[in-house]
Write a protein that holds these residues in place. Structure first.
Motif: not given
Length: 277
Positions: A170-183
């Motif tokens: 959730e923190v990574s998404k808030v900071m602008g990480a895309s789904n590909w970056q999360l993966l």
């Protein structure tokens, strides 16, 4: 002698100790095989009829005949191809499905019982079904090998992805990480120890799946050669085929040593599941 010299001396001593230990282990393994062959030769014809266990000489002649024949290498290529393709297909599909299902935990809880039910079906029992649907060619052997691989990789890949804290995602998404970056940056590194451990276990299992298909119905492959020898009551051929298959699995295990070394830096993981049988 300063501290650096002492350290270098201890390192050399440790290296020599490891090499000596490896040599002793290798010699012990060779000696054990030699003792088993001697015991086999002594028992054949005295304690057990040669029809049931053959003799080391007969099996050796059969192996030499096979290894010198282009026909044998054609059959070996068929078995290795079906095992390799099944391994890759099963692993890729498992990882591709594990990622979205592990992220959506509600969907994973809905789907999980059905995966467990499918995994509980013995792969050997599916062999005749695959043969009936797809014939006796390469495809059913690939599917059986993939079946042996899929569930172990899927379960462990999903487990590794689910180990990622939800708060971190959730923190990574808030900071602008895309789904590909999360993966790529979070989920795959977390699941990597589980995936590598599962791949290490299932590579020999893929070979088992391919051979099971050849035993059931095939006109090619090492399993077919072994089954044909059994049908002609050629015990030497049956034992020779078993030895060849065991040697291939052993070579695959040796080839996986770099993968085992790659796991040393990873935290210990508890592998879930096992090869489907």
């Amino acid at each position: 002698m300063n501290a650096a010299d002492v350290l270098r001396t201890e390192r050399r001593r440790a290296v020599r100790h490891r090499r000596t230990r490896r040599v002793l282990v290798l010699l012990s393994r060779i000696g054990l095989v030699g003792l088993l062959i001697l015991a086999w030769d002594a028992a054949s014809g005295t304690l057990v009829r040669p029809f049931f266990v053959s003799t080391p000489e007969a099996v050796g002649r059969q192996l030499a005949l096979w290894l010198g024949s282009s026909d044998f290498w054609f059959h070996a290529h068929f078995t290795l191809t079906s095992a390799a393709l099944g391994f890759v297909a099963g692993a890729v599909v498992a990882i591709a499905l594990a990622w979205p299902l592990a992220l959506h935990r509600a969907a994973y809880r809905i789907i999980e019982p059905y995966f467990l039910m499918a995994y509980s079906v013995p792969a050997v029992a599916l062999g005749p079904v695959f043969i009936l649907w797809f014939g006796i060619g390469l495809l059913p052997k690939i599917l059986l090998a993939a079946y042996f691989v899929f569930f172990v990789v899927f379960i462990n890949a999903a487990e590794g992805i689910r180990q990622v804290p939800r708060g971190l995602l959730e923190v990574s998404k808030v900071m602008g990480a895309s789904n590909w970056q999360l993966l790529r940056l979070i989920m795959l590194p977390s699941a990597l120890p589980y995936i590598l451990a599962a791949l290490r276990v299932t590579l020999p299992a893929a070979m088992i799946g391919a051979v099971v298909g050849e035993f059931i119905a095939s006109n090619r492959g090492i399993g077919y050669l072994t089954r044909a020898a059994a049908g002609r009551y050629q015990t030497a051929g049956v034992i020779a085929g078993t030895i060849v298959l065991a040697a291939i699995v052993l070579l695959l295990s040796v080839a996986l040593r770099p993968l085992s070394r790659a796991l040393r830096w990873q935290p210990d993981v508890k592998l879930r599941g096992g090869a489907a049988t």
